[in-house]
Design an enzyme around this catalytic site. Sequence first.
Site, PDB file in Angstrom:
ATOM      1  N   ARG A 196      -7.906   2.651   1.520  1.00 18.96           N
ATOM      2  CA  ARG A 196      -7.457   3.880   0.831  1.00 18.96           C
ATOM      3  C   ARG A 196      -6.293   3.526  -0.102  1.00 18.96           C
ATOM      4  O   ARG A 196      -5.241   4.136  -0.091  1.00 18.96           O
ATOM      5  CB  ARG A 196      -7.031   4.960   1.838  1.00 18.96           C
ATOM      6  CG  ARG A 196      -8.182   5.482   2.686  1.00 18.96           C
ATOM      7  CD  ARG A 196      -7.723   6.474   3.740  1.00 18.96           C
ATOM      8  NE  ARG A 196      -6.870   5.850   4.726  1.00 18.96           N
ATOM      9  CZ  ARG A 196      -5.585   6.116   4.896  1.00 18.96           C
ATOM     10  NH1 ARG A 196      -4.988   7.026   4.155  1.00 18.96           N
ATOM     11  NH2 ARG A 196      -4.886   5.484   5.810  1.00 18.96           N
ATOM     12  N   GLU A 227      -0.586  -8.628   5.371  1.00 22.13           N
ATOM     13  CA  GLU A 227      -0.131  -8.724   6.774  1.00 22.13           C
ATOM     14  C   GLU A 227      -1.278  -8.638   7.772  1.00 22.13           C
ATOM     15  O   GLU A 227      -1.109  -9.013   8.920  1.00 22.13           O
ATOM     16  CB  GLU A 227       0.926  -7.639   7.066  1.00 22.13           C
ATOM     17  CG  GLU A 227       0.419  -6.201   7.172  1.00 22.13           C
ATOM     18  CD  GLU A 227       0.157  -5.529   5.837  1.00 22.13           C
ATOM     19  OE1 GLU A 227       0.246  -6.196   4.788  1.00 22.13           O
ATOM     20  OE2 GLU A 227      -0.144  -4.318   5.842  1.00 22.13           O
ATOM     21  N   HIS A 233      -3.139  -5.470   1.768  1.00 19.53           N
ATOM     22  CA  HIS A 233      -2.431  -5.720   3.033  1.00 19.53           C
ATOM     23  C   HIS A 233      -2.480  -7.183   3.466  1.00 19.53           C
ATOM     24  O   HIS A 233      -3.243  -7.527   4.380  1.00 19.53           O
ATOM     25  CB  HIS A 233      -3.094  -4.894   4.144  1.00 19.53           C
ATOM     26  CG  HIS A 233      -2.931  -3.421   4.015  1.00 19.53           C
ATOM     27  ND1 HIS A 233      -1.851  -2.748   4.523  1.00 19.53           N
ATOM     28  CD2 HIS A 233      -3.725  -2.499   3.437  1.00 19.53           C
ATOM     29  CE1 HIS A 233      -1.981  -1.461   4.266  1.00 19.53           C
ATOM     30  NE2 HIS A 233      -3.108  -1.280   3.610  1.00 19.53           N
ATOM     31  N   CYS A 286       0.828  -1.204   0.000  1.00 18.83           N
ATOM     32  CA  CYS A 286       0.000   0.000   0.000  1.00 18.83           C
ATOM     33  C   CYS A 286       0.871   1.267   0.000  1.00 18.83           C
ATOM     34  O   CYS A 286       1.470   1.578  -1.029  1.00 18.83           O
ATOM     35  CB  CYS A 286      -0.987  -0.062   1.163  1.00 18.83           C
ATOM     36  SG  CYS A 286      -2.444   0.950   0.895  1.00 18.83           S
TER      37      CYS A 286
HETATM   38  N1  GLN Z   1      -3.599   6.293   1.056  1.00 16.81           N
HETATM   39  C1  GLN Z   1      -2.333   5.998   1.663  1.00 16.81           C
HETATM   40  C2  GLN Z   1      -1.204   6.750   0.983  1.00 16.81           C
HETATM   41  O1  GLN Z   1      -1.393   7.481   0.108  1.00 16.81           O
HETATM   42  C3  GLN Z   1      -2.029   4.510   1.623  1.00 16.81           C
HETATM   43  C4  GLN Z   1      -3.000   3.745   2.484  1.00 16.81           C
HETATM   44  C5  GLN Z   1      -2.440   2.509   3.097  1.00 16.81           C
HETATM   45  O2  GLN Z   1      -1.217   2.303   3.174  1.00 16.81           O
HETATM   46  N2  GLN Z   1      -3.316   1.698   3.616  1.00 16.81           N
HETATM   47  O3  GLN Z   1      -0.084   6.578   1.374  1.00 16.81           O
END
Ligand code: GLN
Length: 197
Positions: A137, A175, A173, A78
């Site tokens: 996100r 993890e 994710h 992410c």
């Molecule tokens: N939206 C976050 C970013 O721009 C990432 C979100 C996440 O790591 N769960 O870094």
Amino acid sequence: MAVGVLALQGDFREHAAMLSSLGSEVLLVRRPEELAVVDGLVIPGGESSVMDKLTRLFGLAEPLRAAVGAGLPVYGTCAGLIMLADTVLDGISGQQSLGGLDISVRRNAFGSQTASFETDLDVPVLGGPPVHAVFIRAPVVESVGPNATALATVADGRCVAVEQGNLIGTSFHPEITGEHRFHEYFLQKVRSAGFRS
Ligand code: GLN
């Protein structure tokens, strides 16, 4: 063999627990001296713009770029994927990435917090049943350059997992769901790279 987890911000504890459960020696990395002794590194999820600022503040950005360039195996989830992308779209003003993956990623591409979702993904390189993936996100890999390979796509065809040499990145994710195959796949790279030997 020690595997580092970048521990400036984000869900580094979950990655450390996953790696420990797979039998790895884990080192939380907050300083260049710690980065200098690990054989592989996980960059966790969190907030990439904050992680970017903190890596620069802690003097880690350049050592991280050098390590990626030298072939250190790195797995980013992410925000970690965003950190590894050569190009970041919709970054906050002045946001930098470390780079390494020949991709462009768009931050928050699935919408805001409420647009977080879960789905099952086929990941042929891992074999076995589909991966249950949690997106929070999450970024999407908007383009994959010739040096990188897509590992998984969501139902609408957008790419959410990539690899390039010793680098792996996922928009989601593993993890936090107990899905250990990505970490195992990463640990195979760490073992065969033998980065410190
Ligand atoms: N939206 C976050 C970013 O721009 C990432 C979100 C996440 O790591 N769960 O870094």
